[in-house]
Each structure stands twice: as C-alpha cells, then as structure tokens.
Design an enzyme around this catalytic site. Structure first.
Site, PDB file in Angstrom:
ATOM      1  N   TYR A 108       0.802  -1.222   0.000  1.00 51.87           N
ATOM      2  CA  TYR A 108       0.000   0.000   0.000  1.00 51.87           C
ATOM      3  C   TYR A 108       0.837   1.276   0.000  1.00 51.87           C
ATOM      4  O   TYR A 108       0.291   2.376  -0.105  1.00 51.87           O
ATOM      5  CB  TYR A 108      -0.960  -0.009   1.206  1.00 51.87           C
ATOM      6  CG  TYR A 108      -2.039  -1.038   1.051  1.00 51.87           C
ATOM      7  CD1 TYR A 108      -1.741  -2.391   1.151  1.00 51.87           C
ATOM      8  CD2 TYR A 108      -3.355  -0.679   0.768  1.00 51.87           C
ATOM      9  CE1 TYR A 108      -2.705  -3.361   0.988  1.00 51.87           C
ATOM     10  CE2 TYR A 108      -4.331  -1.638   0.598  1.00 51.87           C
ATOM     11  CZ  TYR A 108      -4.003  -2.972   0.709  1.00 51.87           C
ATOM     12  OH  TYR A 108      -4.964  -3.926   0.528  1.00 51.87           O
TER      13      TYR A 108
ATOM     14  N   LYS B 132       2.934 -15.526   3.610  1.00 53.94           N
ATOM     15  CA  LYS B 132       3.115 -16.411   2.450  1.00 53.94           C
ATOM     16  C   LYS B 132       4.627 -16.580   2.301  1.00 53.94           C
ATOM     17  O   LYS B 132       5.205 -16.340   1.226  1.00 53.94           O
ATOM     18  CB  LYS B 132       2.449 -15.764   1.225  1.00 53.94           C
ATOM     19  CG  LYS B 132       2.405 -16.615  -0.018  1.00 53.94           C
ATOM     20  CD  LYS B 132       1.547 -17.857   0.115  1.00 53.94           C
ATOM     21  CE  LYS B 132       1.679 -18.736  -1.125  1.00 53.94           C
ATOM     22  NZ  LYS B 132       1.163 -20.102  -0.909  1.00 53.94           N
TER      23      LYS B 132
ATOM     24  N   ASP C  20      -3.060 -18.857   2.236  1.00 59.41           N
ATOM     25  CA  ASP C  20      -4.002 -19.680   1.457  1.00 59.41           C
ATOM     26  C   ASP C  20      -4.655 -20.733   2.351  1.00 59.41           C
ATOM     27  O   ASP C  20      -5.877 -20.949   2.304  1.00 59.41           O
ATOM     28  CB  ASP C  20      -3.308 -20.315   0.233  1.00 59.41           C
ATOM     29  CG  ASP C  20      -1.916 -20.852   0.529  1.00 59.41           C
ATOM     30  OD1 ASP C  20      -1.386 -20.619   1.637  1.00 59.41           O
ATOM     31  OD2 ASP C  20      -1.346 -21.524  -0.350  1.00 59.41           O
TER      32      ASP C  20
ATOM     33  N   ASP D 156      -6.355  -7.094   4.510  1.00 60.54           N
ATOM     34  CA  ASP D 156      -7.471  -6.548   3.737  1.00 60.54           C
ATOM     35  C   ASP D 156      -8.326  -7.690   3.186  1.00 60.54           C
ATOM     36  O   ASP D 156      -9.551  -7.711   3.320  1.00 60.54           O
ATOM     37  CB  ASP D 156      -6.892  -5.708   2.579  1.00 60.54           C
ATOM     38  CG  ASP D 156      -7.956  -4.969   1.794  1.00 60.54           C
ATOM     39  OD1 ASP D 156      -9.103  -4.895   2.258  1.00 60.54           O
ATOM     40  OD2 ASP D 156      -7.633  -4.467   0.697  1.00 60.54           O
TER      41      ASP D 156
ATOM     42  N   ASP E 227     -12.369  -9.381   4.520  1.00 55.56           N
ATOM     43  CA  ASP E 227     -13.602  -9.447   3.716  1.00 55.56           C
ATOM     44  C   ASP E 227     -14.181 -10.855   3.820  1.00 55.56           C
ATOM     45  O   ASP E 227     -15.399 -11.047   3.951  1.00 55.56           O
ATOM     46  CB  ASP E 227     -13.338  -9.103   2.241  1.00 55.56           C
ATOM     47  CG  ASP E 227     -13.633  -7.628   1.935  1.00 55.56           C
ATOM     48  OD1 ASP E 227     -13.424  -6.787   2.837  1.00 55.56           O
ATOM     49  OD2 ASP E 227     -14.081  -7.319   0.809  1.00 55.56           O
TER      50      ASP E 227
END
Ligand code: ATP
Length: 370
Positions: free
Chosen positions: A149, A206, A239, A263, A267
């Site tokens: 970001y 990750k 994942d 982020d 959701d």
C-alpha cells in the site's frame, strides 16, 4: 479549516470532560451510516463532543481539496478520536481523494494497527452450517502503514509489448515488530465476549513464496513470541488460512498479518458474520488520536437509497467508545444491535425489512431505554 461544525451536549460541572470526536462521513453510504452511528452515540449519553468535517468527493469536486493544509495535524492535535464513513465516488475516476484522505490518515498519522474484530451475533447471519455465535469471536490485526500500500514501484515502457510493472512490498523491522507486539499485547489484555481469556496469536504470511519479506515476519514473530510464554504462537500460510476460516472458524483467536493479506482475509471474515454491513474496525496508534471506520467502502451501487446496513458503523462507534474508556456505553450499544439482529429489526442484507434510518432509529430507541 472551513466547514467544521461542532455540536455537544450542554456543559454540566458534575460530568467528566467531553471527549472530542472528529466525524468524517465521506462518500456514498458513509453519508448514510455515519449519521446513524452519531445518533446512537448521542442516545447512549456518552460524554463526547462532535465536530463534522466535509472531506470527501463533494468537497474535492467543488474546490479541489482532499485534505486541507494542516488537516492531519489538526486531527491528531485537537481530537481524541476520529469516526469515519467511507471514501470513493465514481465521479472521481482516479479516486485520488479517497487515497489521500484514507491512506493519508493511516500513513501520516501512523495508525499502524488496524483492528478488525470478527464476531457472529446470530447463527442466522453465518453462511456456514452448525456455527453458533460462541464459535466465531476472533480478531484480525492488520499492519496498516507498509506493504504494497506504500505505492512504491513503477511502470516502464508503458503501452508497449515490453511493458514492465513493479509493485514493491515494503516491510520494515520496526513496522513488523510493532504490529506483532501489538497482537501479543492485545491477546494478553482482551477477553472474548463470553469473558474467557484469549490465549493464541496466529501469524499469517506467504513466506514459502515471498521469502524475503516472509522471512523477516517469521524471525520477528519467533523473537516476540518468546517474550510471551503464556500465549500459544502459531503460524499459517494465507491460502491455508482462507480454507480453514471457512472449514472451521472456531480455531481462531488473534490473527496478525500484513496490510494486503489483512485486507483480503477480513472481507472473507466479514462473510462469516453477516457480510460487509456488519463489520467494524479501528485504526490505532496507542496513545494517539485513533480512527474508527466500518470495514465496508462507499458502495456506490446502493448509495443514496436508504438500504445500507448501518450496524457496521454503529458497532464501530461502540468500538471507539470502548477505546476511549466508555465501556458501559459501548456494551449498551452492542447489546442493542444484538437485540435488533435477533428481532430482525435490520436492513434487507441481513434478513430484515427496515431502511438505514429506521434500523438506526430502532437501535437508538433501545440504547436510550437501556
Ligand atoms: P472499497 O474498495 O472501498 O472496499 P468496494 O466498492 O469494493 O469499496 P464496498 O463499498 O465495501 O466495496 O461494497 C461492496 C458491496 O458490498 C456493495 O456494493 C454492497 O452490495 C455490499 N455492501 C457493502 N457495505 C454494505 C452495507 N453497509 N450494507 C449493505 N450492503 C453493503
């Protein structure tokens, strides 16, 4: 700064000093849900003073200002907390104002901990079979000032077959360490809704593919975890975490992760608790004016129709009051939202028939009586 309006209850020498709240509804459904959240705070009798700010697309289109000079410094200096709606408007194609205001607040005010509680208020809101409210009560702590970001990177040979685009993932030891430490401290200091202690921090990355940044997160996590022997330190690749969140959300307690993974997984987590309209968040730097906003965006397709769910914003208001030490008022607001959900006094997205205003008014009634 033009266009600030202040409103507060009458002064009473018996009452504690008023906390100063900056209110920035912003764009789209932010302009509909934030007034409901403000009304609910007023109904709770919390000792606060509101100052309205008109930052958002309308102001940007009118006079080209996204954030007035000295805007962030004013927020940090003159306010105890900031209540924000959402930014984003199809009339501003680049969404530059949204970026300057929202990312500006997070980055320039250094609000490094994005706290996103994930709680299921009623079994009917969860799309998973056999999941009860007691099964979903975890929190995601998203690093809020670094990662992809920061917009570092660039495009070379744009528009040609040889075009190259890079997007840098910025991770500093200081940034990684402070959010991981925040997660352990959060775990130590917060209980679950049923009063039971929190005792697990899970770091999500990750690092098998993103070895350099992931390696830093791994090293810092192990180092900080060793200072908290009573808290179980766990790890999951992002994942695998997505799969586990849907397969068995009961296992989660405190999750800490970077800006982008935070982020995305919140959701997904919002989906477990009734959708984006139900999710609350805080952008926090301990000891400084912090900013509170619902997880959802400005939702242009439903804006201006009185259909947006105001509960995410109202729960955000409760979170802000709890942060400011007004626990009693926060608990009353959360209880009123829970009752609204149980009695289906809600907007259509979570199974009710009320409009934004009507759902907000129902909660106000309940809070003022409670
Ligand atoms: P952003 O990029 O800022 O996150 P977005 O447009 O991608 O914004 P949202 O604005 O959060 O995403 O909303 C996506 C969709 O989710 C909306 O179009 C709407 O259908 C639904 N939604 C979001 N918030 C609410 C809400 N408060 N009440 C009802 N539906 C909502």
């Amino acid at each position: 700064m033009s266009s600030q309006k202040t409103s507060s209850p009458k002064k009473d020498p018996q009452k504690p000093a008023l906390k100063k709240i900056a209110v920035i509804p912003g764009d789209g459904i932010g302009q509909e849900v934030i007034p409901q959240a403000v009304k609910v705070i007023e109904a709770s009798g919390a000792p606060v003073q509101f100052t309205d700010f008109d930052w958002g697309a309308d102001r940007y289109l009118r006079d080209g200002t996204s954030v007035p000079p000295d805007g962030f410094a004013t927020l940090a200096r003159d306010f105890d907390a900031i209540l924000v709606g959402a930014f984003g408007d199809p009339r501003v194609k680049t969404n530059i104002h949204a970026k300057e205001i929202l990312l500006g607040m997070r980055f320039k005010m250094d609000l490094y901990a994005n706290v996103r509680p994930v709680r299921l208020l009623d079994a009917a809101l969860c799309p998973l079979k056999g999941i009860e409210p007691k099964d979903i009560d975890f929190v995601v702590l998203r690093e809020n000032t670094e990662g992809v970001y920061t917009d570092a990177g660039g495009v070379f040979k744009q528009g040609t077959p040889d075009e190259i685009a890079t997007q840098e993932d910025i991770n500093t030891r200081k940034g990684v360490e402070r959010i991981i430490r925040y997660a352990f401290e959060y775990c130590k200091e917060h209980t679950k809704l049923d009063g039971s202690p929190r005792n697990k921090v899970l770091m999500c990355d990750k690092s098998n593919a993103m070895t350099h940044a992931g390696g830093l997160w791994q090293r810092v996590f192990k180092q900080v975890a060793s200072e908290y022997p009573n808290i179980s330190a766990q790890h999951m690749y992002v994942d695998a975490l997505c799969m586990q969140m849907v397969r068995d959300p009961r296992q989660f307690d405190v999750i800490v992760t970077n800006n982008m993974f935070g982020d995305i997984i919140t959701d997904l987590a919002a989906g477990l608790q009734g959708g984006l309209g139900m999710a609350a968040s805080g952008n926090i730097h301990p000891g400084r004016a912090s900013m509170f906003e619902p997880v959802h965006g400005s939702a242009p397709p439903i804006a201006g129709k009185n259909v947006a769910n105001p509960f995410g914003a109202i729960l955000t208001a409760a979170m802000m009051l709890a942060h400011l030490g007004m626990t009693k008022e926060a608990v009353r607001i959360e209880a009123a939202v829970l009752e609204a959900v149980r009695q289906r006094k809600t907007t259509v997205d979570i199974g009710g028939q009320l409009g934004t205003k009507e759902a907000g008014e129902w909660v106000c009634e309940k809070v003022s009586k409670g």
